[in-house]
Design a protein around this motif. Sequence first.
Motif, PDB file in Angstrom:
ATOM      1  N   LEU A 153       0.817  -1.210   0.000  1.00  0.00           N
ATOM      2  CA  LEU A 153       0.000   0.000   0.000  1.00  0.00           C
ATOM      3  C   LEU A 153       0.854   1.264   0.000  1.00  0.00           C
ATOM      4  N   ILE A 154       2.182   1.084   0.035  1.00  0.00           N
ATOM      5  CA  ILE A 154       3.100   2.214   0.133  1.00  0.00           C
ATOM      6  C   ILE A 154       3.854   2.398  -1.177  1.00  0.00           C
ATOM      7  N   ASP A 155       3.929   3.629  -1.637  1.00  0.00           N
ATOM      8  CA  ASP A 155       4.685   3.949  -2.853  1.00  0.00           C
ATOM      9  C   ASP A 155       6.173   3.883  -2.521  1.00  0.00           C
ATOM     10  N   SER A 156       6.896   3.000  -3.178  1.00  0.00           N
ATOM     11  CA  SER A 156       8.307   2.779  -2.872  1.00  0.00           C
ATOM     12  C   SER A 156       9.206   3.952  -3.272  1.00  0.00           C
ATOM     13  N   ASP A 157       8.712   4.825  -4.117  1.00  0.00           N
ATOM     14  CA  ASP A 157       9.513   5.966  -4.553  1.00  0.00           C
ATOM     15  C   ASP A 157       9.341   7.178  -3.633  1.00  0.00           C
ATOM     16  N   THR A 158       8.118   7.425  -3.238  1.00  0.00           N
ATOM     17  CA  THR A 158       7.843   8.624  -2.423  1.00  0.00           C
ATOM     18  C   THR A 158       7.709   8.329  -0.936  1.00  0.00           C
TER      19      THR A 158
END
Length: 261
Positions: free
Chosen positions: A190-195
Amino acid sequence: MLRNWNTKYLSQVGKEILLKAIVQAIPTYSMGLFKLPKLLLQTLNKVMSRYWWGKQAQENKIHWVSWHQMRRAMKIGGLGFKDFDNFNTVLLAKQGWGLIQNPYSLLAQVVRAKYFLATNFLKAKLGSSPSYIWQSILSTRPLLEDGLLWRIGNGEAISIWTDKWLPQHTTFKPQSSIRFLQVDTKVSNLIDSDTYQWNESLVNVIFSREETKIIKAIPISHCNRPNKRIWRCIVKGNFIVKSAYHLCKELQDRDKCQSTF
């Protein structure tokens, strides 16, 4: 010991101080290491109750309030006496908390090497020929499991649907129906790995409006820190005996706190 203390020389306030400051403190060390027999703990509760109401040898006194009421907090109409059975459980649970939070302490390393080398305390089994101390600590695991909550770091190893990670006072787990994702999907998805922010479009689709709002308010570590277990009853997340005791009393009403021993 209490039999030798004549109640006629003490006021109710004096007896309260004596019971809370001395009698309840005497077995604290033993209760922090061993699960004492339930019959013994119940007997100690009865002795305190009888002394409070002024019962002497060959003399019966009316107990105007039940022990259940006496052990309730003063702010809700009780007298604030500790129930020895619950207090014993909480002091042992503190040892279990130490095994979880300080895995590299000498005690944790010794216990892990003997009983749960390939797993962790919350998944450990009793094992063969367990010591009485290990049996005692392990018996309080239901209390710890109910009071623990995941603090999100990188979200890895935390199951979205089966682990407790939502700071809401229900089940602490999402109640939305499972959509698009597998049952064993981790929070890290559920987490954006870039931001290092929540993937809002995905969260909006999967969860209800209320749960979406709660999830978006959960801070995420920008340093890819590991997840951490915290004590949900305290804002700072630290295990406090007082808060654990109150939780234990709540769970006792639901027959969850006192496990079979």
